[in-house]
Design a protein around this motif. Sequence first.
Motif: not given
Length: 497
Positions: A42-46, A49-52, A131-138
Amino acid sequence: MGEAESVEMNHRQSGRPAVWLGGTLLLVGALLLGLLQIGLYPDADQLDSGYHYLFARWAWTHPEYLLSVWARPLFTLSYSFAAQWGYIGARVFTLGICLLTAQQTWRLARRLALPSPEMVIPLLFLQPAFWELSTGVYTEPLFALLFVIALRLRAEGREFAAILTVSLLILVRPEGFFIGVLWGAWETGAGFLVRMNEAGRGMIPWKKLGQSLFLALGMVIWWGAAWLMTGDGLWIPHNWPPDWNPSSQANGTGPLWWYVLLLPMIIGPFFLPSFIAGMIALWRQRRFALGVSAFLTIFIVHSVLFSRGWFGAAGYARYFVCVAPATAVIALAGWQWLSTFLPGRRRAIALIASLIFCLGFTDLLRHGRDARAIDEMHADFTRVQSATPGSLPVTRLVNSQPYMRIAFDRDHWEMPGLSGDRRQNIEMIGGLASGTLVFWDQETGPDWYHLTARDFTDAGFELMLSREYRLPGRIFGRLRYYPFDARRQTFYILYKR
């Protein structure tokens, strides 16, 4: 190989139905794997992502977010529409950006007349950091998209369009400054050398010098918009994050060779030989020099910044997602060179091993697991609140992790200005009004703000929910002999009546 021969070969390759089918299938596979990641995690690791996402979600309520030095204007503006569909909508938007980046990198590889250009897609997506960032909000994926578009435009001979695209990079990430300087050096320096070689004497490339001035266009637009909207001609310096100064060391330091150690996370452990071989092959052929120098620029800049602790450099592998398309093209050149030594079966094994590695890498990341517990705690509080309508009105939310605010869909603007000063934070929470809800955890809250749940109860808050969690990985974490421990966390919901 001459330019005309390269273009001719490119046209022959692009006409092969098998090449188009193979590349399309690879893009579809990347799409399905990305959607699987979004469903599992449901969330990214850092926390970034949520703050952006929160900045983008509420950007039209608080236009200052559209000018933010940390959040970056073009990124926040781009995501402000997808964010209205929630966090999942923003993450799917990132996946779309990454797929478009892969498609543009594929086009670039065809333009460069590299054999099997469709293979650049897995060489891009299976970089662990990408790969890690491809489904976050970065911010890095959007930067990578603009960067590869600029590379493709330049490869097609559309230098001015490429310059205008590069000028936008500063509106997405700070690395845009360094890439812009590099681009200007190539445009003016390369133009000077070409004229000297052709004419036998040096000639100042006035046209290229003039065009290169447009590399500052994005910064001029940003500065002008900030001045117009705020009335402050120095709004950007005044909005500068406090830990972004030359001597802050806000995120620690590391050895100068730190990013050498991180190359397996940046490129992929199974693609690293191809990348090194590609560097050598392209150097010998004098090809893709701008892409290679862009990677080296980011490598050198971030190595120096992190070794000195300047401008809050944190030593993250994800910074290299900015130039991931160039990394993939370099690896593709080496991949083809290694094909003369390695049979197709072994290269297929390398791809499968890279996919398994990326799946395990994401599953191993621990912080992103907190979202599962946060969703459960949010659901429990909602049930408690519904059982006694009107008795627990929430006028403000204070949180230790951005996903807590995402779960409640609350404006980040209402968050008090907590800092690393514990004494100041204690005074601040003591003055919070009734109706304030606190969603806290035992790790991030104490680490960032030096506050525990006990500090809130001492300040007059009532502990409503408290729960300890053991959070294993979603794919490999439930295996019997998995060598890594589950994440253990405790969450608290407190309320001030």
